[in-house]
Design an enzyme around this catalytic site. Structure first.
Site, PDB file in Angstrom:
ATOM      1  N   HIS A 139      -2.676  -5.172   0.140  1.00  0.00           N
ATOM      2  CA  HIS A 139      -3.796  -4.767   0.989  1.00  0.00           C
ATOM      3  C   HIS A 139      -4.799  -3.879   0.254  1.00  0.00           C
ATOM      4  O   HIS A 139      -5.909  -3.676   0.743  1.00  0.00           O
ATOM      5  CB  HIS A 139      -3.290  -4.082   2.273  1.00  0.00           C
ATOM      6  CG  HIS A 139      -2.790  -2.681   2.089  1.00  0.00           C
ATOM      7  ND1 HIS A 139      -1.449  -2.362   1.990  1.00  0.00           N
ATOM      8  CD2 HIS A 139      -3.455  -1.492   2.005  1.00  0.00           C
ATOM      9  CE1 HIS A 139      -1.306  -1.058   1.867  1.00  0.00           C
ATOM     10  NE2 HIS A 139      -2.506  -0.503   1.863  1.00  0.00           N
ATOM     11  N   ASP A 180       3.510  -7.440   0.781  1.00  0.00           N
ATOM     12  CA  ASP A 180       2.410  -6.510   0.503  1.00  0.00           C
ATOM     13  C   ASP A 180       2.416  -6.056  -0.955  1.00  0.00           C
ATOM     14  O   ASP A 180       2.253  -4.864  -1.260  1.00  0.00           O
ATOM     15  CB  ASP A 180       2.476  -5.294   1.437  1.00  0.00           C
ATOM     16  CG  ASP A 180       1.151  -4.537   1.486  1.00  0.00           C
ATOM     17  OD1 ASP A 180       0.142  -5.077   0.992  1.00  0.00           O
ATOM     18  OD2 ASP A 180       1.124  -3.403   2.004  1.00  0.00           O
ATOM     19  N   SER A 258      -1.618   4.194  -1.113  1.00  0.00           N
ATOM     20  CA  SER A 258      -1.032   2.855  -1.077  1.00  0.00           C
ATOM     21  C   SER A 258      -0.960   2.248  -2.473  1.00  0.00           C
ATOM     22  O   SER A 258      -1.942   2.269  -3.229  1.00  0.00           O
ATOM     23  CB  SER A 258      -1.857   1.941  -0.174  1.00  0.00           C
ATOM     24  OG  SER A 258      -1.770   2.347   1.169  1.00  0.00           O
TER      25      SER A 258
END
Length: 316
Positions: A139, A180, A258
């Site tokens: 992402h 992810d 992230s």
């Protein structure tokens, strides 16, 4: 006090008198008695001090071993960060105002720092090997992965083994939205990188210390500390599928973290920071954060590097 002193005092023989006036022994006797009283008083005071020292000295004496232990723990965490941070990268997701001219070989030019580009997001990642492969979240680079306009770019700030920082354009070599995960590749010719030390998530225990390194809100090389709060959690991947076996931690993970590593007390990466629950309407972390276990990453990344897709997609 004089009674105590007199109990311990034996008068010495008096000197002979040499005058018919008032006896001369009185002055020496009084002087000696006062001296003995003073000495006895000092001895008693010393005994009282030994048995009851000044209370204010207790905290200083008691804190010395604790302070030494605290200093050692702080030094350990400092060294841990210093060893790990050169392996962590800062990723910027950019959108160009126009498509830049290509070189004669048809390769896209490297995005310059002063080029007219809009920063659409930031994230983190870590160096997988010395060949310039970087692991991050899908992402973080999904706009680049799905770009149809040719305007999306990914700029990576990383450091070589000597600590010298430099920018390179990152190109996607493999993605796995189901977990992810994504792998970028940067040109590192002339640079020697420091890959992160890969650990295992198999033997993790709730309560053990862990540390998140990344770039929350664009602040580079940020360290947050916490513990493993839970194991075997289930979170949702970008394509809507469930990611099972996620690590829960209270080490702060915010926007920009992230893709960065979650490491253990030995500096070994045990997970990829990926998600956080936020307080509704605030965007502030609630302290419930998640990382993809490194054992899943180790199984997936080699296929992404070689084939560009996970093993499960090779025969579809």
């Amino acid at each position: 006090m004089e009674m105590l002193a007199s109990l311990h005092t034996l008068p010495s023989p008096l000197p002979p008198t040499t005058s018919s006036s008032e006896p001369s022994y009185k002055t020496p006797f009084i002087t000696r008695r006062r001296t003995i009283i003073s000495a006895s008083t000092a001895a008693i005071a010393s005994l009282l001090y030994i048995s009851n020292p000044i209370p204010s000295l207790y905290p200083a004496i008691a804190l010395q071993p604790q302070q030494v232990e605290l200093d050692q723990e702080e030094d350990r965490i400092v060294r841990l960060f210093q060893e790990t941070s050169p392996s962590v990268v800062f990723i910027e997701d950019l959108e160009l105002a126009k498509i830049p001219k290509s070189s004669s070989k048809g390769d896209r030019v490297v995005v310059a720092e002063d080029e007219d580009a809009k920063v659409e997001g930031t994230g983190s990642g870590f160096i997988w090997d010395k060949f310039g492969h970087i692991v991050t979240n899908y992402h973080v680079v999904d706009k680049l992965a799905t770009d149809q306009s040719g305007l999306q770019r990914c700029k990576v700030l990383l450091a070589d083994a000597s600590g010298t920082s430099f920018y390179k354009e990152g190109k996607i070599v493999g993605i796995d939205p189901a977990y992810d995960l994504a792998v970028l590749k940067v040109d590192v010719e002339g640079y020697e990188l420091k890959p992160i030390v890969v650990g295992t998530s198999r033997d993790l225990r709730v309560g053990q210390s862990c540390f998140a390194v990344g770039n929350p809100f664009g602040y580079e090389n940020t360290l947050t500390t916490g513990v493993v709060s839970g194991l075997g959690r289930e979170i949702t991947s970008p394509n809507g599928r469930a990611i099972r076996g996620a690590i829960q931690t209270d080490a702060a993970i915010n926007a920009g973290n992230s893709g960065g590593p979650l490491i253990d007390s030995y500096g070994h990466v045990i997970g990829v920071n990926t998600a956080t629950f936020t307080r509704k309407g605030t965007g502030i972390s609630s302290g419930v954060n998640f990382a993809i276990p490194i054992d899943t990453v180790v199984r997936t990344v080699p296929y992404l590097i070689v084939y560009g897709t996970p093993y499960s997609n090779r025969f579809q």
